[in-house]
Design an enzyme around this catalytic site. Sequence first.
Site, short mmCIF file in Angstrom:
data_model
loop_
_atom_site.label_atom_id
_atom_site.label_comp_id
_atom_site.label_asym_id
_atom_site.label_seq_id
_atom_site.Cartn_x
_atom_site.Cartn_y
_atom_site.Cartn_z
N ASP A 1 3.79 3.90 8.41
CA ASP A 1 3.99 4.63 7.15
C ASP A 1 3.51 6.07 7.25
O ASP A 1 4.24 7.01 6.90
CB ASP A 1 3.26 3.92 6.01
CG ASP A 1 3.84 2.55 5.70
OD1 ASP A 1 5.03 2.34 5.98
OD2 ASP A 1 3.10 1.69 5.18
N SER B 1 0.24 -6.00 9.30
CA SER B 1 -0.43 -4.78 8.88
C SER B 1 -1.93 -5.04 8.95
O SER B 1 -2.44 -5.97 8.31
CB SER B 1 -0.02 -4.41 7.45
OG SER B 1 -0.77 -3.33 6.98
N ARG C 1 -12.08 3.02 1.01
CA ARG C 1 -11.17 3.96 0.35
C ARG C 1 -11.87 5.07 -0.43
O ARG C 1 -11.47 6.24 -0.32
CB ARG C 1 -10.20 3.21 -0.56
CG ARG C 1 -9.29 2.22 0.14
CD ARG C 1 -8.67 2.79 1.39
NE ARG C 1 -7.65 1.92 1.96
CZ ARG C 1 -7.51 1.67 3.24
NH1 ARG C 1 -8.34 2.23 4.11
NH2 ARG C 1 -6.56 0.89 3.68
N ASP D 1 -4.81 -0.20 -3.05
CA ASP D 1 -5.33 1.03 -2.46
C ASP D 1 -4.78 2.28 -3.12
O ASP D 1 -5.45 3.31 -3.16
CB ASP D 1 -5.04 1.05 -0.96
CG ASP D 1 -5.96 0.13 -0.19
OD1 ASP D 1 -7.02 -0.24 -0.73
OD2 ASP D 1 -5.63 -0.24 0.95
#
Length: 366
Positions: free
Chosen positions: A19, A180, A99, A128
């Site tokens: 991505d 992932s 994050r 996220d």
Amino acid sequence: MSNPKQFKKIVCAYSGGLDTSVMIPWMKERYGAEIITYTGDLGQGEDLDAVRKKALNTGASVAIVDDLRQRFVEEFLWPAVKAGAVYEGVYPLHTAFGRPLLAQRMVEVAREHGADALAHGCSGKGNDQIRFEVTFRALAPDLAIIAPLREWEFKTRELEMDYAVAHDLPLPITRENPYSIDQHLWGCAIECGELEDLWTEPPPEAWIMTKDPSNAPRGSVEMVIRFERGIPVAIDGREMGGVELIEYCNDLAGTFGVGRIDMVENRVVGLKSREIYEAPAATLLHMAHTELERICFDRATFNYKRKVSQDYANIVYDGTWFGPLRAALQAFIEHTQRPVTGEVHIRVSAGLARITGRRSPYSLYD
């Protein structure tokens, strides 16, 4: 497609995955902006110099890589241990803690480089996106936020791969390896592929940090973890810094297959999601810390702290780390941790960690 607003500089969270690799040329074409990538080392175990070079080769004008491990431990993970932050009683919030720190550093980088926008590679289905964007809004409400995965024309990962091939981008994922993976000091999160079938057992190759308990070493290993005011400081009498101590626990527990989590969790956006986590060190440290609280707290404080732990975990999961409630709860937690000093004896064997002893100069046991 309408003409989007143009930007001068965009700071983009960059992992080197599919991505974020596709995002760099896509944003340059769409927004006419200079792309500055940001990658934080939270203990992923990757060659981050290679990630930096890949970002530059993919079209970034500047690629920044920081070693955030010590800051991550001191400002996020140790507060997590002291709080007893475990989401829905199972998940020790591996991704959720990384994050807000990455987003905080991205804001700092944006200020340093005069950027006018921030970008992330989160989809519209997950948590996220909220964790990044709530932090961005809390710390830099003047900066624009770009979320390509919610805007672009690629509706499948296969279309992203076709775009990557057309732009000569190296593919970090294949159709044969669809997982992932997000890994750092506090654990590993694995999703996609076969894991979306709730009835299917995770295949052996899905696990990264832990050995299959059925193939773990025979027998057991004993360890003693020492805490001071709620923070683990030593293993078997040997004092360690936070990064070293977590890495040691990950290695030991992971060798015995301890810390595997397979759960269906409730996401912030209202979806249920099947998630596979590995948290060897977090499993040991939360277990030991709670046991010390059990002997050092009176009943009322111990039970009330459990409620606070749940609220704290929800706050972290929801992405509001920099909100006023988390700061207020942190003050309560810090006060409770003053007597949480002592040692916990743990026996680790195949797929199992068991407490066999505990002692503290502040123990209320008589």
